[in-house]
Design an enzyme around this catalytic site. Sequence first.
Site, PDB file in Angstrom:
ATOM      1  N   TYR A 129     -15.608  33.858 -71.142  1.00  0.00           N
ATOM      2  CA  TYR A 129     -16.249  34.900 -71.944  1.00  0.00           C
ATOM      3  C   TYR A 129     -17.534  35.359 -71.272  1.00  0.00           C
ATOM      4  O   TYR A 129     -18.370  34.538 -70.862  1.00  0.00           O
ATOM      5  CB  TYR A 129     -16.560  34.394 -73.353  1.00  0.00           C
ATOM      6  CG  TYR A 129     -17.120  35.496 -74.227  1.00  0.00           C
ATOM      7  CD1 TYR A 129     -16.286  36.496 -74.710  1.00  0.00           C
ATOM      8  CD2 TYR A 129     -18.477  35.564 -74.517  1.00  0.00           C
ATOM      9  CE1 TYR A 129     -16.790  37.541 -75.475  1.00  0.00           C
ATOM     10  CE2 TYR A 129     -18.988  36.602 -75.282  1.00  0.00           C
ATOM     11  CZ  TYR A 129     -18.142  37.585 -75.756  1.00  0.00           C
ATOM     12  OH  TYR A 129     -18.642  38.622 -76.505  1.00  0.00           O
ATOM     13  N   ASN A 216     -23.404  34.971 -78.235  1.00  0.00           N
ATOM     14  CA  ASN A 216     -24.331  34.925 -79.362  1.00  0.00           C
ATOM     15  C   ASN A 216     -23.892  33.878 -80.386  1.00  0.00           C
ATOM     16  O   ASN A 216     -22.968  33.093 -80.151  1.00  0.00           O
ATOM     17  CB  ASN A 216     -24.465  36.316 -79.994  1.00  0.00           C
ATOM     18  CG  ASN A 216     -23.124  36.846 -80.502  1.00  0.00           C
ATOM     19  OD1 ASN A 216     -22.181  36.090 -80.737  1.00  0.00           O
ATOM     20  ND2 ASN A 216     -23.048  38.158 -80.682  1.00  0.00           N
ATOM     21  N   GLU A 330     -33.031  22.953 -70.910  1.00  0.00           N
ATOM     22  CA  GLU A 330     -31.959  23.588 -70.136  1.00  0.00           C
ATOM     23  C   GLU A 330     -32.384  23.712 -68.672  1.00  0.00           C
ATOM     24  O   GLU A 330     -31.642  23.338 -67.757  1.00  0.00           O
ATOM     25  CB  GLU A 330     -31.667  24.966 -70.729  1.00  0.00           C
ATOM     26  CG  GLU A 330     -30.613  25.758 -69.976  1.00  0.00           C
ATOM     27  CD  GLU A 330     -30.507  27.197 -70.470  1.00  0.00           C
ATOM     28  OE1 GLU A 330     -29.516  27.850 -70.118  1.00  0.00           O
ATOM     29  OE2 GLU A 330     -31.414  27.673 -71.193  1.00  0.00           O
ATOM     30  N   HIS A 331     -33.567  24.268 -68.451  1.00  0.00           N
ATOM     31  CA  HIS A 331     -34.133  24.395 -67.108  1.00  0.00           C
ATOM     32  C   HIS A 331     -35.456  23.635 -67.070  1.00  0.00           C
ATOM     33  O   HIS A 331     -36.282  23.800 -67.970  1.00  0.00           O
ATOM     34  CB  HIS A 331     -34.444  25.852 -66.752  1.00  0.00           C
ATOM     35  CG  HIS A 331     -33.327  26.815 -66.972  1.00  0.00           C
ATOM     36  ND1 HIS A 331     -33.192  27.552 -68.136  1.00  0.00           N
ATOM     37  CD2 HIS A 331     -32.292  27.174 -66.175  1.00  0.00           C
ATOM     38  CE1 HIS A 331     -32.127  28.333 -68.035  1.00  0.00           C
ATOM     39  NE2 HIS A 331     -31.554  28.119 -66.866  1.00  0.00           N
ATOM     40  N   ASP A 364     -30.495  31.206 -61.366  1.00  0.00           N
ATOM     41  CA  ASP A 364     -29.723  32.144 -62.185  1.00  0.00           C
ATOM     42  C   ASP A 364     -28.750  32.961 -61.344  1.00  0.00           C
ATOM     43  O   ASP A 364     -27.703  33.389 -61.850  1.00  0.00           O
ATOM     44  CB  ASP A 364     -30.664  33.102 -62.919  1.00  0.00           C
ATOM     45  CG  ASP A 364     -31.344  32.461 -64.114  1.00  0.00           C
ATOM     46  OD1 ASP A 364     -30.848  31.430 -64.595  1.00  0.00           O
ATOM     47  OD2 ASP A 364     -32.378  32.996 -64.562  1.00  0.00           O
ATOM     48  N   GLU A 418      -4.090  -8.578 -82.270  1.00  0.00           N
ATOM     49  CA  GLU A 418      -4.300  -7.305 -82.975  1.00  0.00           C
ATOM     50  C   GLU A 418      -3.178  -7.002 -83.969  1.00  0.00           C
ATOM     51  O   GLU A 418      -3.116  -5.892 -84.510  1.00  0.00           O
ATOM     52  CB  GLU A 418      -4.430  -6.169 -81.951  1.00  0.00           C
ATOM     53  CG  GLU A 418      -5.678  -6.308 -81.083  1.00  0.00           C
ATOM     54  CD  GLU A 418      -5.944  -5.096 -80.200  1.00  0.00           C
ATOM     55  OE1 GLU A 418      -5.077  -4.199 -80.125  1.00  0.00           O
ATOM     56  OE2 GLU A 418      -7.034  -5.031 -79.604  1.00  0.00           O
TER      57      GLU A 418
END
Length: 438
Positions: A129, A216, A330-331, A364, A418
């Site tokens: 996207y 968004n 993030e950065h 970037d 078990e």
Amino acid sequence: MRSVISRIDLRGNPADPRASLPRAEIDVASAVEKVRPICEDVRHRGVEALIELGERFDGVRPAHIRVPADALETALAGLDRTVRAALEEAIRRARIVHRDQRRTDTTTRVVPGGTVTERWVPVDRVGLYVPGGRAVYPSSVVMNVVPAQEAGVPSLAVASPPQAEFGGLPHPTILAACALLGVDEVYAVGGAQAIAMFAYGAGECAPVSMVTGPGNIWVAAAKRLLKGIIGIDSEAGPTEIAILADDTANPAYVAADLISQAEHDVVAASVLVTPSTALADRVEAELARQVPAAKHRERITQALGGPQSGIVLVDDIDHGLDVVNAYAPEHLEVMTADAQSVAARVRNAGAIFIGDHSPVSLGDYCAGSNHVLPTGGVAVHSSGLSVQSFLRGIHVVEYDRAALAEVAHHVVALAEAEDLPAHGAAVTARIPREEQQA
């Protein structure tokens, strides 16, 4: 004159700094309920729903959901030569880095006659996207497509919102970037409906296994809703930068980098962490000088003045490291004396940029690194997008009879412990108890 950015004084305060460093509040949970009917509509009505939703949300009724091949060719032919050269260089550098991330299969001999191989297999089909809206992001095409291609993903599709200005097609720069990368399956679909299209399939778009790419709040909500039907990279939130700097840092560089991140969005976070009040003063002065000259100064001023941004005063660099590791940005830029050694002590960050000449904007676009990174503090447990994001490790187990016989009694013992006797029976059917080693 009032400063464009607030100060947060954590000196002498050893407590967890996260409460003092608020992030912008994005209520994805409530957005999920708003995108649910959109996703269900796409699931049941397919292309018809996508066309109607494009008209409703993007203000244009696209003539085609799938972008025609000639539109991709036209976009590439019309691409500005300078932009094309920059994109080609960004692609070249990204390929260098991501090609080096490829994993090789490994076979471990556990015992004679018993091996476990880890085989790395790419995801079958991925939907990528690329957002529209306030800005155009051809770099996001590069950052999503290149690692998927280098991982060997056999089928890629890109979705980006239709634009009324361009006759219902995505922005031509986005289309040109797709063409440069050899991606010919592109859809003029945006928002939550694009994620639903990828998850359920619609028209020519077959369902995908995984969706990546920023967006968004509605895109994030759709990813959350449909996770499980599809794999996702992350729920990307507002972008953020933290800069750990001492009095050796250049205040003009620090201010420029804070501004560059604030340029994205009014809820973007720009944080300086420093033990130097002198640097803080100089950076504030630089902000006062640089912000008024910026093209997007209103947006930048709001972001820098928001509660998510600030200059954080700490006791020393050790304290600053505690703060940035808790914040998990993030950065993260490190502009200190002996910056490499300081950066080596950072445990939680999406990406780290060392020294005066490694700004986030380099990452970037053209560093070769990936700019799809974890936001909102999830760097404490998650990584940025890479070749590894598109690979699955499959264990391949192969034992011969002798190797199974050697360990059969342990398998049976654990199965009985078990209360899963059929598990043990699957072994004793092959190796009778009298042949099992004690």
